[in-house]
Design a protein around this motif. Structure first.
Motif, PDB file in Angstrom:
ATOM      1  N   UNK A  23      -4.915  83.674  23.347  1.00  0.00           N
ATOM      2  CA  UNK A  23      -3.546  84.173  23.210  1.00  0.00           C
ATOM      3  C   UNK A  23      -2.733  84.103  24.511  1.00  0.00           C
ATOM      4  N   UNK A  24      -3.232  84.597  25.645  1.00  0.00           N
ATOM      5  CA  UNK A  24      -2.394  84.552  26.854  1.00  0.00           C
ATOM      6  C   UNK A  24      -1.925  83.142  27.203  1.00  0.00           C
ATOM      7  N   UNK A  25      -2.835  82.158  27.117  1.00  0.00           N
ATOM      8  CA  UNK A  25      -2.458  80.793  27.484  1.00  0.00           C
ATOM      9  C   UNK A  25      -1.486  80.193  26.460  1.00  0.00           C
ATOM     10  N   UNK A  26      -1.726  80.442  25.184  1.00  0.00           N
ATOM     11  CA  UNK A  26      -0.822  79.916  24.164  1.00  0.00           C
ATOM     12  C   UNK A  26       0.586  80.487  24.339  1.00  0.00           C
ATOM     13  N   UNK A  27       0.670  81.794  24.541  1.00  0.00           N
ATOM     14  CA  UNK A  27       1.978  82.442  24.642  1.00  0.00           C
ATOM     15  C   UNK A  27       2.696  82.021  25.923  1.00  0.00           C
ATOM     16  N   UNK A  28       1.999  82.116  27.047  1.00  0.00           N
ATOM     17  CA  UNK A  28       2.659  81.836  28.323  1.00  0.00           C
ATOM     18  C   UNK A  28       3.065  80.374  28.463  1.00  0.00           C
ATOM     19  N   UNK A  29       2.253  79.452  27.954  1.00  0.00           N
ATOM     20  CA  UNK A  29       2.612  78.036  28.074  1.00  0.00           C
ATOM     21  C   UNK A  29       3.874  77.720  27.283  1.00  0.00           C
TER      22      UNK A  29
END
Length: 389
Positions: free
Chosen positions: A43-49
């Motif tokens: 989730x963090x990488x998907x959202x932030x990217x």
């Protein structure tokens, strides 16, 4: 909006006050994360990217402690618009000294880069200890899990979450069951279950080449990818493997917070270790059934596993323990099967083994995924932020 007073020189580079017009410069979004960018792509990488298309993202990780050097920041840029920042602190610092060092390092970085609005995005309330002085245009608490229920959770976490709830302008939760609790703690809370990159995992619907470490494993294969930790039902996996020694259980993912020596060891259980996000479709393509053998305990009470839609996007039938959000979201889909005992798990797997690749199953899987995408999820999150700006 709960905005704290800014001390000294940093007040000169703080976010704008609520009555000012938002700057035309790109906002800087500081993401405070307990999960490292390079650990597991979730989730963090998907959202932030995705948010990095509109905001300059500083992904501020937990510190690395070691050595005798002065405190310093390690920086990298894994993708456009994202700067991953890791504080390195010397050994021997007191808890308060570590807080002050992180505060100083983050303030210095913001003094260098901040031009537009400051946005704060918390994945962990513990980061509030060194960021409570920051004045942000919008403060987000993305409550992925009930972190206080996880093994090794800091004793202060519950109190820090209460403070963050007071500070946050908007709260997102990682699933509906968690939202049912948090909505009573914050007036602007939204259920935002983790989504799926359908195109990425749909590659598994084709006959991809088996990874070298999976190729020698016989069929049928029952697979799992994800973190193997206290949420993983070790006993269930062992009992299924014992009952059906002809089935091969493939476990892809790092082992954390549990002793690897406690994991079951049988000829038909295969631990392949952690793999990169880009590699997962190739493993999934070679499975006959995907497993979600989660334990039923405090750490799984509110989880909403990302891997459910990822498995389905890959065209693989799923057998899961009765995690509440899985039951409510997918239990009637005809593509995810729920089982609460080892015997029931074996029976559900026997039924699921007949389904992979069949037109009826793929139709059911696609129906369960209708409208889901990380792009849609992040669009909703950004809309909430922009409404508050």
């Amino acid at each position: 909006m709960n905005l704290a007073e800014q001390p000294g020189q940093f007040a000169q580079v703080s976010g704008l006050s609520p009555v000012e017009t938002p700057s035309q410069a790109r906002p800087t979004l500081v993401c405070l994360s307990h999960l490292r960018w390079g650990f597991v792509y979730q989730r963090p990488q998907h959202v932030m990217s995705r948010l990095a298309k509109d905001y300059d993202v500083i992904f501020f990780e937990e510190p690395v402690v070691g050595g005798g050097e002065p405190s310093w920041l390690e920086t990298s840029s894994p993708s456009a618009g994202i700067q991953v920042v890791v504080p390195h602190l010397p050994e021997g610092l007191s808890e308060q000294a570590m807080i002050e060092a992180q505060r100083r390092l983050l303030d210095e970085r913001l003094a260098e880069v901040l031009q537009g609005d400051l946005l704060l995005w918390y994945f962990t309330p513990m980061s509030l200890t060194f960021t409570d002085h920051l004045q942000a245009r919008v403060t987000v608490f993305d409550c992925m899990d009930e972190l206080s229920a996880f093994k090794g959770a800091p004793a202060r976490l519950v109190d820090m979450e209460r403070l963050l709830m007071d500070k946050a302008d908007v709260v997102f939760t990682g699933g509906f069951s968690l939202w049912e609790v948090k909505q009573h703690q914050h007036g602007n809370a939204h259920p935002v279950p983790s989504s799926v990159d359908i195109g990425h995992f749909a590659q598994a619907r084709n006959a991809l080449a088996d990874p070298a470490d999976q190729a020698p494993i016989a069929r049928p294969r029952l697979g799992f990818f994800g973190v193997i930790d206290e949420r993983f039902d070790i006993e269930l996996v062992d009992r299924v493997a014992a009952q059906r020694p002809d089935w091969q259980i493939v476990l892809v993912g790092p082992v954390v917070k549990i002793d690897p020596q406690t994991l079951p060891r049988r000829p038909n259980i295969h631990y392949l270790g952690g793999r990169q996000y880009a590699e997962l479709p190739a493993y999934l393509s070679g499975w006959d059934v995907a497993l979600m053998p989660f334990a039923l305990n405090e750490s799984t009470r509110f989880i909403s596993p990302t891997k459910t839609p990822e498995y389905l996007a890959g065209g693989c039938p799923v057998v899961s323990t009765p995690i509440r959000d899985v039951v409510n979201g997918y239990g009637q889909s005809g593509a995810v099967f729920i089982a609460d005992t080892a015997d029931a798990f074996v029976s559900a797997i026997e039924g699921a083994l007949r389904l992979k690749g069949t037109p009826d199953f793929l139709k059911r899987a696609d129906a369960a995924l209708e409208g889901m995408s990380w792009d849609n999820t992040c669009r909703f999150m950004k809309e909430q932020i922009e409404c508050l700006r």
